[in-house]
Motif scaffolding. Structure first.
Motif, PDB file in Angstrom:
ATOM      1  N   GLY A  93      38.472  52.253  23.534  1.00  0.00           N
ATOM      2  CA  GLY A  93      37.397  53.185  23.828  1.00  0.00           C
ATOM      3  C   GLY A  93      37.250  54.232  22.745  1.00  0.00           C
ATOM      4  O   GLY A  93      38.016  54.283  21.776  1.00  0.00           O
ATOM      5  N   GLU A  94      36.274  55.127  22.962  1.00  0.00           N
ATOM      6  CA  GLU A  94      35.982  56.143  21.951  1.00  0.00           C
ATOM      7  C   GLU A  94      37.181  57.075  21.760  1.00  0.00           C
ATOM      8  O   GLU A  94      37.541  57.415  20.639  1.00  0.00           O
ATOM      9  N   ASP A  95      37.791  57.488  22.869  1.00  0.00           N
ATOM     10  CA  ASP A  95      38.911  58.438  22.762  1.00  0.00           C
ATOM     11  C   ASP A  95      40.102  57.802  22.053  1.00  0.00           C
ATOM     12  O   ASP A  95      40.747  58.420  21.195  1.00  0.00           O
ATOM     13  N   ALA A  97      39.975  55.352  19.980  1.00  0.00           N
ATOM     14  CA  ALA A  97      39.620  55.126  18.582  1.00  0.00           C
ATOM     15  C   ALA A  97      39.832  56.393  17.758  1.00  0.00           C
ATOM     16  O   ALA A  97      40.370  56.360  16.644  1.00  0.00           O
ATOM     17  N   VAL A  98      39.405  57.544  18.299  1.00  0.00           N
ATOM     18  CA  VAL A  98      39.599  58.820  17.586  1.00  0.00           C
ATOM     19  C   VAL A  98      41.084  59.106  17.389  1.00  0.00           C
ATOM     20  O   VAL A  98      41.530  59.541  16.327  1.00  0.00           O
ATOM     21  N   THR A 110      35.103  47.042  17.576  1.00  0.00           N
ATOM     22  CA  THR A 110      35.238  46.456  18.914  1.00  0.00           C
ATOM     23  C   THR A 110      34.897  44.977  18.825  1.00  0.00           C
ATOM     24  O   THR A 110      34.070  44.541  18.005  1.00  0.00           O
TER      25      THR A 110
END
Length: 575
Positions: A93-95, A97-98, A110
């Motif tokens: 997810g975005e979190d 990934a960061v 992804t």
């Protein structure tokens, strides 16, 4: 697309799904560049494969059955931090990934958007190449800076060395110019002095001759006394002109091989009476001293002159040290009075007096220059020493510290017959002539403690022996050089400098027939054995027990064989 040569792109792929692996590999074909993919699925396999410079790119799933992408990223950062690391996962997810990017990942994809694979890989490789180029540029810049710093440091060092060499040349030139000025001044004064002394000698010859004629004709006592006063004044004038001639190096010399150790030993009583009891005389005489080629009478005057100067420099007593040594001078002289390179016999006279300030040291050899009160000195003493030493082919060095003392070192040329190594045979000395058979035995008592030496000597004198004394091993050697006809040496073991065992070893080497009896409170038996002592008969313990000293002395004297003729080394000579 990927620039550069057609070498295959090496990719390490961490993926447990066969289907996803095929899809990703198919997408990588869009790079239009050869690709070599090594696929691993476990921690151990990944850790073994993730080696620096082995791959160009790492692709990793985020979630695996027994492993995870975060751990893989940690291994990659530790083992191959310069290889770009890209996550390719369907659950990222975005979190997450960061967080992965913060931990060091280069990028992420992804699995739902594999069409981004080509752009992401190209960008990751470009960034990696940019970082590598930056590191290379920084390394090159650092190397350049270091090279530049090294060149600057080297140039700075070269300039500093050149400057130091220039400064040294300037100092050396100034020293040479000063030495030349001093030498020219002394030479000019010497020429003037020589002419004045010659004229005064002519005048004194006329005066003294006419006084002698008048003394024959004069009868009354008053006139005779006046003529005697005139004759004495003329004699003092002749003495002064002799000193002037010595400074100007015009005196007549009779050089011959001289043992300075013998000279110093024979002058000890004269020196002590001349300088008084308030000054303690110490000697440090080198045992194997070379003979000096010098006028024997004049060197005695030099030693006496230096001793009197030393006494005058010590207001309330002190120490006067006379030292001899063999010296090889290598450096050229920096002052006109100093010796040229060569081998010399050095005799120094040192005191614990007031020393000399620089302005006095600069003029100390000039005739008539003196710091003493009017009537206390003529200023010709050191001038006479200077002239004699330079005329003899030697030199002088003065080391002085104001308030601490002065050391005047006189360098005299070594006798060439000894220097050439000629086998000089010692002349026999018939001791029976000096000490006829039946005469009182002569003993030499050696002890650095004056009070102990006095007790030992007194006991032996009261026993009936003729006793001589020495305060050190070196003094004993000097005494024996002057008079080797001694029947027995009674020597203390523990003495500063040359101890009794060392002195006895040297005595046995040079006078093997001379017996030695040790007097000691504590002795190194090994050193005594090396000195030739065998058994207790050669040692007397301190404090003396009743009659032990006298008994052992009598026993050694009675055991000595052939007491008449003894062949010994002549004064100042050794075979």
């Amino acid at each position: 697309m990927i620039d550069g040569a057609l070498a295959p792109l090496r990719i390490l792929h961490l993926e447990d799904s066969d289907l996803d692996a095929e899809l990703i590999e198919a997408e990588l074909e869009n790079l239009e560049h050869p690709v070599v993919i090594e696929r691993v699925m476990t921690r151990d396999a990944f850790a073994a494969a993730a080696v620096a410079d082995r791959y160009d790119l790492i692709l990793a799933d985020y979630v695996l059955p027994t492993f995870d992408g975060v751990s893989a990223l940690g291994i990659a950062r530790a083992q191959c931090p310069d290889i770009p690391f890209v996550f390719c996962s369907g659950t990222l997810g975005e979190d997450l990934a960061v967080e992965a990017l913060k931990n060091g990942a280069t990028d992420y994809i992804t699995k739902q958007r594999l069409d981004r694979m080509t752009r992401t890989v190209v960008r990751a490789l470009a960034e990696a190449r940019a970082r590598a180029d930056k590191r290379a540029a920084e390394a090159a810049l650092q190397a350049l800076n270091q090279t530049l710093e090294a060149r600057i440091a080297e140039r700075t060092r070269e300039l500093a060395e050149a400057n130091a060499a220039l400064q040294a040349q300037i100092v050396e030139r100034e020293r040479a110019e000063e030495a030349l000025r001093l030498a020219q001044r002394l030479e000019a004064v010497g020429q003037l002095t020589s002419g004045v002394a010659h004229d005064f000698n002519n005048l004194l010859t006329v005066i003294a001759g006419n006084i002698e004629f008048l003394e024959r004709a004069v009868l009354d006592e008053r006139s005779k006394r006046r003529l005697a006063m005139m004759r004495g004044a003329a004699a003092r004038g002749a003495s002064l002109t002799a000193q002037l001639l010595a400074f100007s190096r015009r005196q007549r010399l009779d050089p011959s091989p001289v043992s300075l150790n013998t000279t110093v030993a024979s002058m000890r009583d004269l020196l002590q009476s001349s300088i008084g009891g308030a000054v303690r005389i110490e000697t440090m005489l080198q045992p194997d001293l070379w003979p000096a080629r010098v006028d024997a009478t004049q060197i005695e005057l030099v030693i006496l002159n230096l001793a009197i100067n030393a006494r005058d420099a010590m207001a309330v007593g002190g120490r006067l040290i006379i030292e001899t040594a063999n010296v090889a001078v290598a450096a050229p002289p920096t002052r006109p009075e100093r010796p040229s390179p060569g081998e010399y016999v050095m005799i120094s006279v040192s005191d614990t007096g007031t020393g000399m300030p620089p302005e006095v040291l600069a003029r100390v050899f000039e005739p008539f220059f003196t710091t003493k009160e009017v009537g206390k000195g003529s200023g010709l003493g050191l001038a006479q020493v200077y002239g004699f030493v330079k005329q003899s082919g030697g030199g002088i060095r003065i080391d002085t510290v104001p308030g601490e003392g002065t050391s005047i070192k006189v360098y005299l040329p070594r006798d060439e017959t000894e220097a050439d190594g000629d086998d000089v045979k010692p002349e026999p000395v018939d001791c029976a002539v000096r000490h006829p058979p039946g005469s009182t035995p002569v003993l030499l008592v050696v002890d650095d403690d004056a009070e102990v030496r006095e007790v030992t000597a007194t006991r032996l004198v009261e026993t009936g022996y003729d006793v001589r004394e020495a305060g050190s091993g070196l003094q004993a050697l000097a005494f024996l050089e002057a008079d080797p006809c001694i029947d027995l040496i009674v020597i203390d073991f523990a003495m500063p400098g040359m101890n009794g065992a060392e002195a006895a070893t040297e005595i046995r080497r040079r006078w093997p027939a001379l017996p030695v009896l040790f007097v000691t409170g504590f002795a190194d038996t090994g050193a005594l054995a090396q000195a030739g002592v065998v058994g207790a008969d050669g040692i007397v313990q301190k404090p003396f027990r009743d009659g032990e000293l006298e008994r052992k002395v009598a026993r050694m004297l009675s055991a000595r064989q052939a007491p008449g003729l003894r062949l010994v080394a002549d004064r100042g000579r050794r075979s």
